[in-house]
Design a protein around this motif. Structure first.
Motif, PDB file in Angstrom:
ATOM      1  N   ASN A 160       0.841  -1.194   0.000  1.00 42.96           N
ATOM      2  CA  ASN A 160       0.000   0.000   0.000  1.00 42.96           C
ATOM      3  C   ASN A 160       0.877   1.245   0.000  1.00 42.96           C
ATOM      4  OD1 ASN A 160      -2.342  -1.557   0.127  1.00 42.96           O
ATOM      5  ND2 ASN A 160      -2.377  -1.530   2.366  1.00 42.96           N
ATOM      6  N   GLY A 161       0.399   2.267  -0.657  1.00 40.46           N
ATOM      7  CA  GLY A 161       1.149   3.508  -0.721  1.00 40.46           C
ATOM      8  C   GLY A 161       0.924   4.208  -2.040  1.00 40.46           C
ATOM      9  N   ILE A 162       1.584   5.338  -2.213  1.00 39.17           N
ATOM     10  CA  ILE A 162       1.516   6.106  -3.458  1.00 39.17           C
ATOM     11  C   ILE A 162       2.782   5.796  -4.246  1.00 39.17           C
ATOM     12  CG2 ILE A 162       1.338   8.405  -4.464  1.00 39.17           C
ATOM     13  CD1 ILE A 162       0.082   9.342  -1.834  1.00 39.17           C
ATOM     14  N   HIS A 163       2.636   5.195  -5.429  1.00 41.61           N
ATOM     15  CA  HIS A 163       3.771   4.692  -6.188  1.00 41.61           C
ATOM     16  C   HIS A 163       4.131   5.629  -7.340  1.00 41.61           C
ATOM     17  CE1 HIS A 163       3.896   0.551  -4.406  1.00 41.61           C
ATOM     18  NE2 HIS A 163       2.690   0.948  -4.017  1.00 41.61           N
ATOM     19  N   VAL A 164       5.406   6.007  -7.379  1.00 47.17           N
ATOM     20  CA  VAL A 164       5.927   6.869  -8.431  1.00 47.17           C
ATOM     21  C   VAL A 164       7.092   6.135  -9.100  1.00 47.17           C
ATOM     22  CG1 VAL A 164       6.975   9.096  -8.989  1.00 47.17           C
ATOM     23  CG2 VAL A 164       5.302   8.937  -7.134  1.00 47.17           C
ATOM     24  N   TYR A 165       7.159   6.239 -10.444  1.00 52.37           N
ATOM     25  CA  TYR A 165       8.171   5.478 -11.177  1.00 52.37           C
ATOM     26  C   TYR A 165       9.044   6.378 -12.037  1.00 52.37           C
ATOM     27  CZ  TYR A 165       5.414   1.438  -9.798  1.00 52.37           C
ATOM     28  OH  TYR A 165       4.742   0.485  -9.071  1.00 52.37           O
ATOM     29  N   MET A 166      10.325   6.009 -12.114  1.00 47.10           N
ATOM     30  CA  MET A 166      11.247   6.498 -13.123  1.00 47.10           C
ATOM     31  C   MET A 166      11.726   5.271 -13.892  1.00 47.10           C
ATOM     32  SD  MET A 166      13.673   9.246 -11.114  1.00 47.10           S
ATOM     33  CE  MET A 166      13.025  10.444  -9.947  1.00 47.10           C
ATOM     34  N   THR A 167      11.972   5.430 -15.174  1.00 45.42           N
ATOM     35  CA  THR A 167      12.394   4.275 -15.980  1.00 45.42           C
ATOM     36  C   THR A 167      13.498   4.656 -16.958  1.00 45.42           C
ATOM     37  OG1 THR A 167      10.752   4.654 -17.733  1.00 45.42           O
ATOM     38  CG2 THR A 167      10.050   3.307 -15.862  1.00 45.42           C
ATOM     39  N   GLY A 168      14.227   3.633 -17.412  1.00 44.40           N
ATOM     40  CA  GLY A 168      15.274   3.839 -18.409  1.00 44.40           C
ATOM     41  C   GLY A 168      15.672   2.523 -19.030  1.00 44.40           C
ATOM     42  N   LEU A 169      16.620   2.587 -19.964  1.00 39.66           N
ATOM     43  CA  LEU A 169      17.153   1.402 -20.634  1.00 39.66           C
ATOM     44  C   LEU A 169      18.659   1.370 -20.446  1.00 39.66           C
ATOM     45  CD1 LEU A 169      15.143   1.690 -23.983  1.00 39.66           C
ATOM     46  CD2 LEU A 169      14.717   0.045 -22.152  1.00 39.66           C
ATOM     47  N   THR A 170      19.213   0.156 -20.346  1.00 37.35           N
ATOM     48  CA  THR A 170      20.667   0.051 -20.203  1.00 37.35           C
ATOM     49  C   THR A 170      21.356   0.369 -21.530  1.00 37.35           C
ATOM     50  OG1 THR A 170      20.567  -2.317 -20.703  1.00 37.35           O
ATOM     51  CG2 THR A 170      20.544  -1.673 -18.388  1.00 37.35           C
ATOM     52  N   PRO A 171      22.536   0.967 -21.469  1.00 41.02           N
ATOM     53  CA  PRO A 171      23.228   1.403 -20.249  1.00 41.02           C
ATOM     54  C   PRO A 171      22.511   2.598 -19.619  1.00 41.02           C
ATOM     55  CG  PRO A 171      24.409   2.148 -22.185  1.00 41.02           C
ATOM     56  CD  PRO A 171      23.308   1.257 -22.686  1.00 41.02           C
ATOM     57  N   PHE A 172      22.248   2.495 -18.308  1.00 45.33           N
ATOM     58  CA  PHE A 172      21.435   3.492 -17.608  1.00 45.33           C
ATOM     59  C   PHE A 172      22.281   4.161 -16.541  1.00 45.33           C
ATOM     60  CE2 PHE A 172      18.524   4.539 -14.041  1.00 45.33           C
ATOM     61  CZ  PHE A 172      17.654   5.397 -14.694  1.00 45.33           C
ATOM     62  N   GLN A 173      22.421   5.456 -16.655  1.00 46.43           N
ATOM     63  CA  GLN A 173      23.112   6.256 -15.641  1.00 46.43           C
ATOM     64  C   GLN A 173      22.238   7.441 -15.300  1.00 46.43           C
ATOM     65  OE1 GLN A 173      26.913   7.094 -17.589  1.00 46.43           O
ATOM     66  NE2 GLN A 173      27.912   5.544 -16.313  1.00 46.43           N
ATOM     67  N   HIS A 174      21.901   7.561 -14.023  1.00 47.42           N
ATOM     68  CA  HIS A 174      21.012   8.649 -13.626  1.00 47.42           C
ATOM     69  C   HIS A 174      21.300   9.005 -12.174  1.00 47.42           C
ATOM     70  CE1 HIS A 174      17.587  11.262 -14.195  1.00 47.42           C
ATOM     71  NE2 HIS A 174      17.019  10.811 -13.087  1.00 47.42           N
ATOM     72  N   THR A 175      21.335  10.287 -11.908  1.00 46.58           N
ATOM     73  CA  THR A 175      21.560  10.769 -10.544  1.00 46.58           C
ATOM     74  C   THR A 175      20.341  11.529 -10.069  1.00 46.58           C
ATOM     75  OG1 THR A 175      23.956  10.934 -10.896  1.00 46.58           O
ATOM     76  CG2 THR A 175      23.027  12.201  -9.080  1.00 46.58           C
ATOM     77  N   ILE A 176      19.863  11.167  -8.882  1.00 44.59           N
ATOM     78  CA  ILE A 176      18.690  11.843  -8.325  1.00 44.59           C
ATOM     79  C   ILE A 176      19.021  12.380  -6.942  1.00 44.59           C
ATOM     80  CG2 ILE A 176      17.003  10.485  -9.615  1.00 44.59           C
ATOM     81  CD1 ILE A 176      16.620   8.730  -7.208  1.00 44.59           C
TER      82      ILE A 176
END
Length: 591
Positions: A572-588
């Motif tokens: 249960n909860g509020i679900h938020v998604y980020m997505t990508g394809l390899t090669p995947f590099q991401h900084t949050i």
């Protein structure tokens, strides 16, 4: 449960920085008058609970459950406490007798009860803990009206004692629950056989690692063990049994959120997927006992904090009177609480858990999965590698999943600290298999039923003797750096190209999101396509981003181990998604 203000937390919570320097077994303070304000409070809570029990047990006891032990103990306490509204009220006697007769009727010939498990010695031991507290209270009361109740109660307890003296167990904590129950029974009706059985279990050793975790690493069962060890230490005069209790209660502080929730990512039991609180268990009694016994101001402050939590009287206070009447130490003076530090960074290397606190902002990292990954009780397999709280705004967890050969969620193989950065990593190999070499071939084709070498599936293919080829690899690295309550996460997923990567954020229900887009998939999912989003609960908020959303493949995140059995780890909860394809590099950034 509302988050306590920093001022109140500072006033009521605890500090453990000087624990190691405190002398154990400090001299106890002089007894305090029983009728202090808190004692009045628990008598009032018992009065209320007694009324509820009388109502619930009219006209009959319809089922035997663990709670019945507390019902009996609470009625006994109400009858024997002079300041109770039910003191020596004859109306309680039939209900006490009704409870005990129901227990006797349900008791098997071997002395056990069916409580969750059938004919279970450990489950019988769980109910004996409050039941023996009630019996102890009644045994020192010379009212003639209690004669039959005492006789029946002794009949049930002694028969149960035989079951615990010879019966077996299932899990590590059961050894100490059974032993604690036997110690209580022995205090009521002495029997050298009870102590012999306790010693037999204790000879196996009470494991508690240097950081304070018991074998199951569970916030539920840690309390169970603490309480059992305290009982044995007190009744059998074995103070060394309190040493692991001290370590564990110290650890529990660092697993406690500002609102009293307990971090359980590293648990090997069911609480690794649950939100549990200090109010769900008996930590108040454990901290209070140890605070008085050791003259420990930090433990006293923890007890004060628990006492201040909303719902204390309804969940904990209602059952306390029996324990205060059973154990004289609880009426001793509690040391003055010591104010805590509310800023710390703690790396539990034994379980690969990191806890960072900056006032009312906390960060949790977890990389302590038990490998190989097996879905079973007794193994740590939570994919929740990151969690974050800022006051009432709560990110329950962050997970990472890929569709790399249906391996599902990322589970780090430990945590390494490099400078100021915590690094979580895992590399997975997924091979294809060649024909068996000639020495291992069988004319009937009936080969050993075994797991694939990567552990993803089973078949009668004798995988261990097959050459591997076309080996694909996927490497995941998550680097986390925290500074003043803000976290920077650098995520790097490399290897075979084109693998779908999903970052799943789950926020506490009841909050409000801005900066996200509803996913058109018939679910309550949101996407953070770019920029920064904000989650708000009450007056607190969490900002996270920047977003990225390269694909909408959001199903099957658990992987083949769960999908084969139609299982899910979605909570249960509020679900938020980020997505990508390899090669995947991401900084949050999460702050």
């Amino acid at each position: 449960m509302p988050t306590l203000s920093r001022a109140l937390f500072l006033k009521q919570c605890i500090a453990y920085g000087t624990l190691a320097g405190l002398a154990p077994y400090a001299t106890l303070a002089a007894p305090a008058p029983a009728a202090d304000e808190f004692y009045k409070r628990i008598v009032a809570a018992n009065n209320k609970e007694t009324a509820n029990v009388l109502k619930a047990l009219t006209p009959e006891v319809t089922s035997v459950r663990r709670r019945l032990g507390f019902d009996m103990a609470n009625l006994a306490a109400a009858y024997c406490e002079p300041t109770s509204g039910y003191y020596q009220k004859s109306e309680l006697i039939p209900y006490l007798e009704k409870i005990v007769r129901a227990l006797i009727k349900a008791q098997h010939e071997d002395g056990t009860l069916d409580l969750g498990n059938l004919a279970s010695p450990p489950d019988t031991a769980f109910i004996m803990e409050p039941l023996c507290a009630g019996a102890t209270i009644l045994n020192v009361n010379d009212s003639a009206a209690l004669t039959d109740v005492k006789k029946l109660l002794k009949q049930f307890i002694v028969k149960a004692g035989e079951a615990l003296q010879t019966g077996g167990i299932h899990t590590p904590n059961h050894r100490w629950v059974v032993s604690g129950a036997l110690a209580k029974i022995n205090a009521l009706y002495p029997n050298a056989g009870y102590v012999k059985r306790i010693d037999e279990w204790l000879s196996e050793g009470v494991y508690c690692d240097r950081e304070g975790n018991y074998l199951e690493r569970s916030m539920i069962y840690s309390e169970v063990i603490d309480r059992s060890l305290i009982t044995m230490a007190s009744l059998l005069k074995r103070p060394k049994l309190l040493e692991p209790v001290r370590r564990n209660l110290n650890l529990v502080y660092y697993h406690t959120e500002p609102n009293g929730d307990l971090v359980s990512n590293d648990s090997r039991r069911q609480d690794q997927y649950q939100t549990i609180s200090l109010l769900n268990h008996h930590y108040f009694q454990d901290y209070t006992f140890m605070a008085i016994h050791d003259n420990n101001p930090e433990f006293a402050a923890m007890a004060e904090f628990i006492k201040s939590m909303p719902g204390f009287d309804e969940l904990i206070g209602k059952d306390l009177l029996a324990y205060y009447l059973e154990e004289p130490l609880f009426k001793q003076v509690v040391p003055s609480p010591k104010n805590p530090p509310v800023t710390y960074e703690r790396f539990f290397k034994e379980t690969s858990l990191v806890r960072i606190r900056r006032n009312d902002t906390t960060t949790t990292l977890f990389g302590g999965t038990d490998f190989p990954l097996i879905i079973a009780s007794g193994r740590a397999n939570s994919p929740n590698f990151f969690a974050f709280r800022k006051g009432q705004a709560i990110l329950n967890y962050l997970r990472l999943s890929t569709d790399f050969f249906s391996t599902g969620y990322f589970h780090s193989e430990g945590i390494a600290k490099v400078g100021n950065t915590y690094v979580l990593t895992r590399t997975i190999e997924a091979p294809y298999y060649q024909p068996l070499p000639a020495p291992y071939r069988k004319a009937d084709g009936n080969y050993k039923h075994s797991p694939s070498t990567d552990g993803r599936f089973w078949n009668k293919m004798d995988f261990e003797h097959r050459p591997k080829s076309n080996i694909n690899k996927l490497a995941v690295t998550v680097s986390v750096e925290e500074a003043n309550g803000a976290n920077t996460l650098a995520i790097n997923v490399t290897g075979i190209t084109g693998v779908h990567v999903v970052l799943e954020f789950c926020f506490r229900e009841g909050g409000r999101l801005t900066g996200v887009k509803k996913v058109d998939d018939g679910t309550d999912n949101y996407a953070l396509e770019n920029g920064t989003a904000e989650y708000t609960f009450g007056g607190d908020s969490i900002k996270f981003g920047p977003g990225v959303f390269s694909h909408a493949k959001l199903t099957g995140l658990e992987g083949e181990l769960y999908a084969t059995h139609f299982g899910t780890l979605r909570t249960n909860g509020i679900h938020v998604y980020m997505t990508g394809l390899t090669p995947f590099q991401h900084t949050i950034t999460i702050e």
